[in-house]
Design an enzyme around this catalytic site. Sequence first.
Site, PDB file in Angstrom:
ATOM      1  N   GLY A 102      43.087  42.713 -18.822  1.00 29.98           N
ATOM      2  CA  GLY A 102      44.225  42.158 -18.077  1.00 29.98           C
ATOM      3  C   GLY A 102      45.305  43.203 -17.839  1.00 29.98           C
ATOM      4  O   GLY A 102      46.504  42.915 -17.821  1.00 29.98           O
TER       5      GLY A 102
ATOM      6  N   TYR B 161      49.930  27.338 -22.416  1.00 33.35           N
ATOM      7  CA  TYR B 161      50.121  28.742 -22.828  1.00 33.35           C
ATOM      8  C   TYR B 161      50.406  28.830 -24.329  1.00 33.35           C
ATOM      9  O   TYR B 161      49.765  29.575 -25.069  1.00 33.35           O
ATOM     10  CB  TYR B 161      51.285  29.315 -22.014  1.00 33.35           C
ATOM     11  CG  TYR B 161      51.662  30.748 -22.302  1.00 33.35           C
ATOM     12  CD1 TYR B 161      50.747  31.789 -22.159  1.00 33.35           C
ATOM     13  CD2 TYR B 161      52.971  31.069 -22.692  1.00 33.35           C
ATOM     14  CE1 TYR B 161      51.131  33.108 -22.395  1.00 33.35           C
ATOM     15  CE2 TYR B 161      53.351  32.385 -22.919  1.00 33.35           C
ATOM     16  CZ  TYR B 161      52.426  33.399 -22.772  1.00 33.35           C
ATOM     17  OH  TYR B 161      52.804  34.710 -22.995  1.00 33.35           O
TER      18      TYR B 161
HETATM   19  N1  LIG Z   1      55.417  39.627 -20.126  1.00 35.80           N
HETATM   20  C1  LIG Z   1      56.006  38.986 -21.130  1.00 35.80           C
HETATM   21  O1  LIG Z   1      57.224  38.735 -21.136  1.00 35.80           O
HETATM   22  C2  LIG Z   1      55.180  38.579 -22.298  1.00 35.80           C
HETATM   23  C3  LIG Z   1      53.826  38.763 -22.333  1.00 35.80           C
HETATM   24  N2  LIG Z   1      53.099  38.352 -23.432  1.00 35.80           N
HETATM   25  C4  LIG Z   1      51.660  38.529 -23.452  1.00 35.80           C
HETATM   26  O2  LIG Z   1      51.316  39.867 -23.121  1.00 35.80           O
HETATM   27  C5  LIG Z   1      50.104  39.867 -22.355  1.00 35.80           C
HETATM   28  C6  LIG Z   1      50.318  40.611 -21.064  1.00 35.80           C
HETATM   29  O3  LIG Z   1      51.339  39.950 -20.363  1.00 35.80           O
HETATM   30  P1  LIG Z   1      51.698  40.290 -18.849  1.00 35.80           P
HETATM   31  O4  LIG Z   1      51.235  41.645 -18.500  1.00 35.80           O
HETATM   32  O5  LIG Z   1      53.111  39.918 -18.674  1.00 35.80           O
HETATM   33  O6  LIG Z   1      50.803  39.200 -18.101  1.00 35.80           O
HETATM   34  P2  LIG Z   1      50.494  39.115 -16.507  1.00 35.80           P
HETATM   35  O7  LIG Z   1      50.376  37.677 -16.174  1.00 35.80           O
HETATM   36  O8  LIG Z   1      51.447  39.942 -15.752  1.00 35.80           O
HETATM   37  O9  LIG Z   1      49.054  39.797 -16.415  1.00 35.80           O
HETATM   38  C7  LIG Z   1      47.900  39.190 -16.928  1.00 35.80           C
HETATM   39  C8  LIG Z   1      46.696  39.858 -16.302  1.00 35.80           C
HETATM   40  O10 LIG Z   1      45.532  39.147 -16.731  1.00 35.80           O
HETATM   41  C9  LIG Z   1      44.601  39.237 -15.678  1.00 35.80           C
HETATM   42  N3  LIG Z   1      43.543  38.216 -15.787  1.00 35.80           N
HETATM   43  C10 LIG Z   1      43.588  36.912 -15.416  1.00 35.80           C
HETATM   44  N4  LIG Z   1      42.368  36.346 -15.564  1.00 35.80           N
HETATM   45  C11 LIG Z   1      41.553  37.323 -16.050  1.00 35.80           C
HETATM   46  C12 LIG Z   1      40.175  37.358 -16.404  1.00 35.80           C
HETATM   47  N5  LIG Z   1      39.376  36.283 -16.277  1.00 35.80           N
HETATM   48  N6  LIG Z   1      39.655  38.522 -16.859  1.00 35.80           N
HETATM   49  C13 LIG Z   1      40.441  39.622 -16.982  1.00 35.80           C
HETATM   50  N7  LIG Z   1      41.733  39.649 -16.667  1.00 35.80           N
HETATM   51  C14 LIG Z   1      42.282  38.507 -16.191  1.00 35.80           C
HETATM   52  C15 LIG Z   1      45.430  39.055 -14.417  1.00 35.80           C
HETATM   53  O11 LIG Z   1      44.743  39.564 -13.271  1.00 35.80           O
HETATM   54  C16 LIG Z   1      46.685  39.827 -14.763  1.00 35.80           C
HETATM   55  O12 LIG Z   1      46.660  41.142 -14.249  1.00 35.80           O
HETATM   56  C17 LIG Z   1      49.709  38.396 -22.157  1.00 35.80           C
HETATM   57  O13 LIG Z   1      48.742  38.055 -23.114  1.00 35.80           O
HETATM   58  C18 LIG Z   1      50.989  37.650 -22.427  1.00 35.80           C
HETATM   59  O14 LIG Z   1      50.751  36.384 -22.947  1.00 35.80           O
HETATM   60  C19 LIG Z   1      53.683  37.744 -24.487  1.00 35.80           C
HETATM   61  C20 LIG Z   1      55.025  37.503 -24.488  1.00 35.80           C
HETATM   62  C21 LIG Z   1      55.894  37.967 -23.436  1.00 35.80           C
HETATM   63  C1  LIG Z   2      57.750  34.888 -23.146  1.00 33.08           C
HETATM   64  C2  LIG Z   2      56.437  34.887 -22.489  1.00 33.08           C
HETATM   65  O1  LIG Z   2      55.446  34.720 -23.161  1.00 33.08           O
HETATM   66  C3  LIG Z   2      56.336  35.024 -21.015  1.00 33.08           C
HETATM   67  N1  LIG Z   2      57.222  36.005 -20.498  1.00 33.08           N
HETATM   68  C4  LIG Z   2      56.609  33.710 -20.362  1.00 33.08           C
HETATM   69  O2  LIG Z   2      57.785  33.471 -20.048  1.00 33.08           O
HETATM   70  O3  LIG Z   2      55.678  32.913 -20.213  1.00 33.08           O
END
Ligand SMILES: NC(=O)C1=CN([C@@H]2O[C@H](COP(=O)(O)OP(=O)(O)OC[C@H]3O[C@@H](n4cnc5c(N)ncnc54)[C@H](O)[C@@H]3O)[C@@H](O)[C@H]2O)C=CC1
Ligand SMILES: CC(=O)[C@H](N)C(=O)O
Length: 373
Positions: A62, A195
């Site tokens: 991802g 989530y």
């Molecule tokens: N961004 C934030 O504020 C926070 C993020 N996280 C966690 O950190 C991680 C990364 O977050 P972000 O980069 O913000 O998420 P994002 O939503 O920006 O990116 C997630 C990625 O997962 C990919 N994805 C979706 N289905 C897929 C599949 N079947 N196979 C492979 N990839 C797939 C998407 O194409 C996307 O590029 C997540 O697990 C999220 O829960 C946790 C807390 C806060």
């Molecule tokens: C805090 C997170 O996990 C994320 N940025 C969301 O808002 O869903």
Amino acid sequence: MPVVRVLRRVACWMLQSPACGCRAPVLPSRFLGTSPRQIPMDANFHSTSFSEADQQRVLITGGLGQLGVGLASFLRKRFGKDNVILSDIRKPPEHVFLSGPFIYSDILDYKNLREIVVNNRITWLFHYSALLSAVGEANVSLARAVNITGLHNVLDVAAEHGLRLFVPSTIGAFGPTSPRNPTPDLCIQRPRTIYGVSKVHAELMGEYYYYRYGLDFRCLRYPGIISADSQPGGGTTDYAVQIFHEAVKNGRFECNLKPDTRLPMMYIDDCLRATLEVMEAPAESLSMRTYNISAMSFTPEELAQEVLKHVPELQVTYNVDPVRQAIADSWPMNFDDSNARKDWGWKHDFDLPELVTTMLNFHGSESRVAQAN
Ligand SMILES: NC(=O)C1=CN([C@@H]2O[C@H](COP(=O)(O)OP(=O)(O)OC[C@H]3O[C@@H](n4cnc5c(N)ncnc54)[C@H](O)[C@@H]3O)[C@@H](O)[C@H]2O)C=CC1
Ligand SMILES: CC(=O)[C@H](N)C(=O)O
């Protein structure tokens, strides 16, 4: 007396970490029955040819979301460009494609995942694929598939090939019945989003695989992450990223949360450094496998006030999205990360004023910052 001895042994098996040495050997049939993932009884999950001292080979799932590209570039400085493979199901933009190895990987395709791990001799896996809180509520079945079934695939591949596995959790793993100010590591977790439910599931499954199979699972609960060069993927904390884009682009920002909604937040550099630090922490320093990490906590109003110091013409209005507001109202307001600070020395660098100047500088508003100072 024998009863006491048996109870002591059972308690040891249940309570101690695999590293403690007093644990009973792993149960005879280690793995998952009938699937192609079935593992021979004499398999040893830690028998890969890599030792701690060896060069790590890293896979990020991802990786094209808000955090993955930054993580890849951070880890490439540590392990070398070619040793960090970014993967996703989307097509990478050219600058990402040219910056280091990229590969297609759908975490719902177990065989594809296993092939990538084997062919690239992966030793560490950062599992970033997920549907975030707001988009998850808009597509529950997809969120369930990606966040839960996908996680199962990742756990199995990681256990089967002796990988060190990082899975991020979130402030969203707590809910309205959790203590919210502050929220400790261990307390009631009854989130009301798919989530959040999937992230509690990930925390528990990872810890279960650690105790049951010796999988080296490590997990941080991230606050809302604020990044300058990447867009958020559909979360509740997205407003805290968007305000900077809008402030610089057109001097107006419409916030989808109420002005007094307090949430824990963190600048991406702190988040990525914490992630590497917990992955490199000696196993004996980790008293838990899932830690809260924290940096700052603010409301939209407080963030807007800080931005206004640099962009005085910014106009902020509020148009509340009821879905996001309900989610935010059930999440922690302040995060207690004292265990991370105590166990592996976690310390954040960015508070609100540094965050705001860094974000505005990145967006090319140095002149405005200079004028305001
Ligand atoms: N961004 C934030 O504020 C926070 C993020 N996280 C966690 O950190 C991680 C990364 O977050 P972000 O980069 O913000 O998420 P994002 O939503 O920006 O990116 C997630 C990625 O997962 C990919 N994805 C979706 N289905 C897929 C599949 N079947 N196979 C492979 N990839 C797939 C998407 O194409 C996307 O590029 C997540 O697990 C999220 O829960 C946790 C807390 C806060
Ligand atoms: C805090 C997170 O996990 C994320 N940025 C969301 O808002 O869903």
